[in-house]
Scaffold this active site. Structure first.
Site, PDB file in Angstrom:
ATOM      1  N   ALA A  24       0.686  -1.280  -0.042  1.00 14.79           N
ATOM      2  CA  ALA A  24      -0.136   0.143  -0.016  1.00 14.79           C
ATOM      3  C   ALA A  24       0.937   1.207  -0.094  1.00 14.79           C
ATOM      4  O   ALA A  24       0.405   2.102  -0.500  1.00 14.79           O
ATOM      5  CB  ALA A  24      -0.907  -0.119   1.098  1.00 14.79           C
ATOM      6  N   THR A  28       0.230   5.337  -1.667  1.00 13.90           N
ATOM      7  CA  THR A  28      -0.455   6.454  -0.953  1.00 13.90           C
ATOM      8  C   THR A  28       0.027   7.757  -1.427  1.00 13.90           C
ATOM      9  O   THR A  28      -0.832   8.924  -1.306  1.00 13.90           O
ATOM     10  CB  THR A  28       0.336   6.249   0.460  1.00 13.90           C
ATOM     11  N   ARG A  36      -3.846  -0.252   7.157  1.00 10.25           N
ATOM     12  CA  ARG A  36      -3.354  -0.496   8.831  1.00 10.25           C
ATOM     13  C   ARG A  36      -2.547   0.428   9.014  1.00 10.25           C
ATOM     14  O   ARG A  36      -2.000   0.267  10.116  1.00 10.25           O
ATOM     15  CB  ARG A  36      -2.955  -1.874   8.618  1.00 10.25           C
ATOM     16  N   HIS A 123      -3.631  -9.993  -4.393  1.00 11.84           N
ATOM     17  CA  HIS A 123      -4.928  -9.603  -3.967  1.00 11.84           C
ATOM     18  C   HIS A 123      -5.996  -9.298  -5.096  1.00 11.84           C
ATOM     19  O   HIS A 123      -7.026  -8.703  -4.650  1.00 11.84           O
ATOM     20  CB  HIS A 123      -4.816  -8.434  -2.897  1.00 11.84           C
ATOM     21  N   CYS A 156     -25.382 -10.736 -11.018  1.00 10.21           N
ATOM     22  CA  CYS A 156     -24.884 -11.257 -12.126  1.00 10.21           C
ATOM     23  C   CYS A 156     -25.833 -11.394 -13.538  1.00 10.21           C
ATOM     24  O   CYS A 156     -26.941 -11.812 -13.251  1.00 10.21           O
ATOM     25  CB  CYS A 156     -24.342 -12.685 -11.986  1.00 10.21           C
ATOM     26  N   CYS A 159     -26.362 -15.259 -14.282  1.00 13.43           N
ATOM     27  CA  CYS A 159     -27.114 -16.389 -13.534  1.00 13.43           C
ATOM     28  C   CYS A 159     -28.001 -15.741 -12.305  1.00 13.43           C
ATOM     29  O   CYS A 159     -28.570 -16.464 -11.425  1.00 13.43           O
ATOM     30  CB  CYS A 159     -26.158 -17.316 -13.000  1.00 13.43           C
ATOM     31  N   ASN A 222      10.576   1.043   3.302  1.00 10.90           N
ATOM     32  CA  ASN A 222       9.273   1.265   4.002  1.00 10.90           C
ATOM     33  C   ASN A 222       9.581   2.175   5.173  1.00 10.90           C
ATOM     34  O   ASN A 222      10.454   2.158   5.830  1.00 10.90           O
ATOM     35  CB  ASN A 222       8.949  -0.302   4.632  1.00 10.90           C
ATOM     36  N   ILE A 240       9.459   6.744  -0.410  1.00 10.36           N
ATOM     37  CA  ILE A 240       9.388   6.011  -1.434  1.00 10.36           C
ATOM     38  C   ILE A 240       9.634   6.702  -2.712  1.00 10.36           C
ATOM     39  O   ILE A 240      10.286   6.292  -3.649  1.00 10.36           O
ATOM     40  CB  ILE A 240       8.031   4.985  -1.601  1.00 10.36           C
TER      41      ILE A 240
HETATM   42 ZN   LIG Z   1     -23.133 -15.583 -12.123  1.00  7.54          ZN
END
Ligand SMILES: [Zn+2]
Length: 251
Positions: A24, A28, A36, A123, A156, A159, A222, A240
Site C-alpha cells: 500500500a 499512498t 493498517r 490480492h 450477475c 445467473c 518502508n 518511496i
Molecule cells: Zn453468475
C-alpha cells in the site's frame, strides 16, 4: 545487518533478476489510503473492514451496497500513478525485472506502463467484477454504471448471483496460480525488493523467506520497521517516491 541507505550498493545496480514486491505504501502518494497504517482506512474505521470480509459481504445486502459506494468513490478520485510506479516501469525497460508482485488492487502499475505479463496481483484487481456463483468476470466500469443507474446491489446478468470486485476478501482463498508464479519468481531472483509493505501479511512475508533461502539479497523500502529488517541487506526509510527511482536507476 539492517542499515539506512547511503550510496546505492553495486550488487543492487548490477542485479539482473529483481523481484519487486509492492504494498500500500507505493500507492499512498497517488492518494489511495492504506489500510493498517496510522491514518489507514481500517485504523480510522474498523467497521470498514466488513466491506471486504466475504462472510459479511455475502450475507448482508447493506454491506454490499456500502461496498459498491466505496468502489464508486475510489473511482471518482481517479488516482494517478506516481514516481514509484514510473521507476518500476523503468526497471522493466532496463530488462532487470524478474516479476512485479503487488498486494495492491488499484491497477496503477499497469496504468503507469508495467506490462500485464510482469505484474502479479496477489490480492486481485478492483478493475474487474466476478460473480460468486458462476464466476462470470466483467468490468468494474459496467457494474458501477449500474450503481449509478439506480441498482444498489447489481446481480450477475448470467445467473443472478452476487457480484463482487475481483479482489481477495478476508475469508477468501488466494488464486493458487498467482501464488505459484510469485513463489517461482521469489525463488529465482537475485534481489528481492520489498517496497511500501509491512511484510506482515502472508504470502508477502513468505516470499521474503523464499528469496532469502534461495540466496537473493533483500532490500526493504518502508517508512515503518518490518519483521524482516534484520534479515535485509539494505533497509531504506526515506520516502518511496524519491528513494525508489534512485535505487533502481541504471548504472
Ligand atoms: Zn453468475
Amino acid at each position: 545487518m539492517a542499515r539506512v541507505t547511503g550510496a546505492v550498493p553495486d550488487w543492487l545496480t548490477e542485479a539482473r533478476r529483481i523481484c519487486v514486491l509492492t504494498g500500500a505504501g507505493v500507492s499512498t502518494d497517488s492518494g489511495i489510503p492504506d489500510y493498517r497504517g496510522p491514518n489507514g482506512m481500517w485504523t480510522r474505521d474498523p467497521d470498514a473492514e466488513k466491506l471486504v470480509t466475504l462472510s459479511c459481504y455475502l450475507t448482508d445486502p447493506d454491506i454490499r451496497r456500502r461496498s459498491w459506494l466505496m468502489r464508486r468513490d475510489l473511482r471518482l478520485a481517479d488516482p494517478q500513478p506516481n514516481a514509484a510506479h514510473a521507476a518500476l516501469v523503468d526497471l522493466e525497460r532496463q530488462g532487470r525485472l524478474r516479476a512485479l508482485v503487488t498486494q495492491n488492487i488499484d491497477g496503477l502499475h499497469q496504468r503507469a506502463g508495467s506490462s500485464a505479463g510482469s505484474v502479479l496481483e496477489i490480492h486481485g484487481t478492483v478493475h474487474h467484477v466476478v460473480c460468486v456463483a458462476c464466476g462470470d468476470r466483467t468490468s468494474m466500469t459496467s457494474a458501477l454504471d449500474r450503481i449509478e443507474a439506480g441498482e444498489p446491489d447489481p446481480r450477475c446478468l448470467q445467473c443472478g448471483g452476487i457480484l463482487k470486485s475481483a479482489t481477495v476478501y478476508f475469508g477468501q482463498e488466494l488464486d493458487e496460480r498467482v501464488v505459484g508464479a510469485c513463489t517461482a519468481a521469489a525463488a529465482d531472483c537475485d534481489v528481492l525488493l520489498a517496497v511500501g509493505t509491512s511484510l506482515q501479511v502472508w504470502p508477502a512475508a513468505g516470499l521474503v523467506e523464499i528469496a532469502a533461502a534461495s540466496g537473493a539479497r533483500l532490500v526493504i523500502v518502508n517508512a515503518e520497521p518490518t519483521p524482516y529488517d534484520d534479515l535485509a541487506d539494505l533497509v531504506v526509510r526515506e520516502p518511496i517516491g524519491t528513494a525508489l527511482p534512485r535505487l533502481v536507476a541504471p548504472c
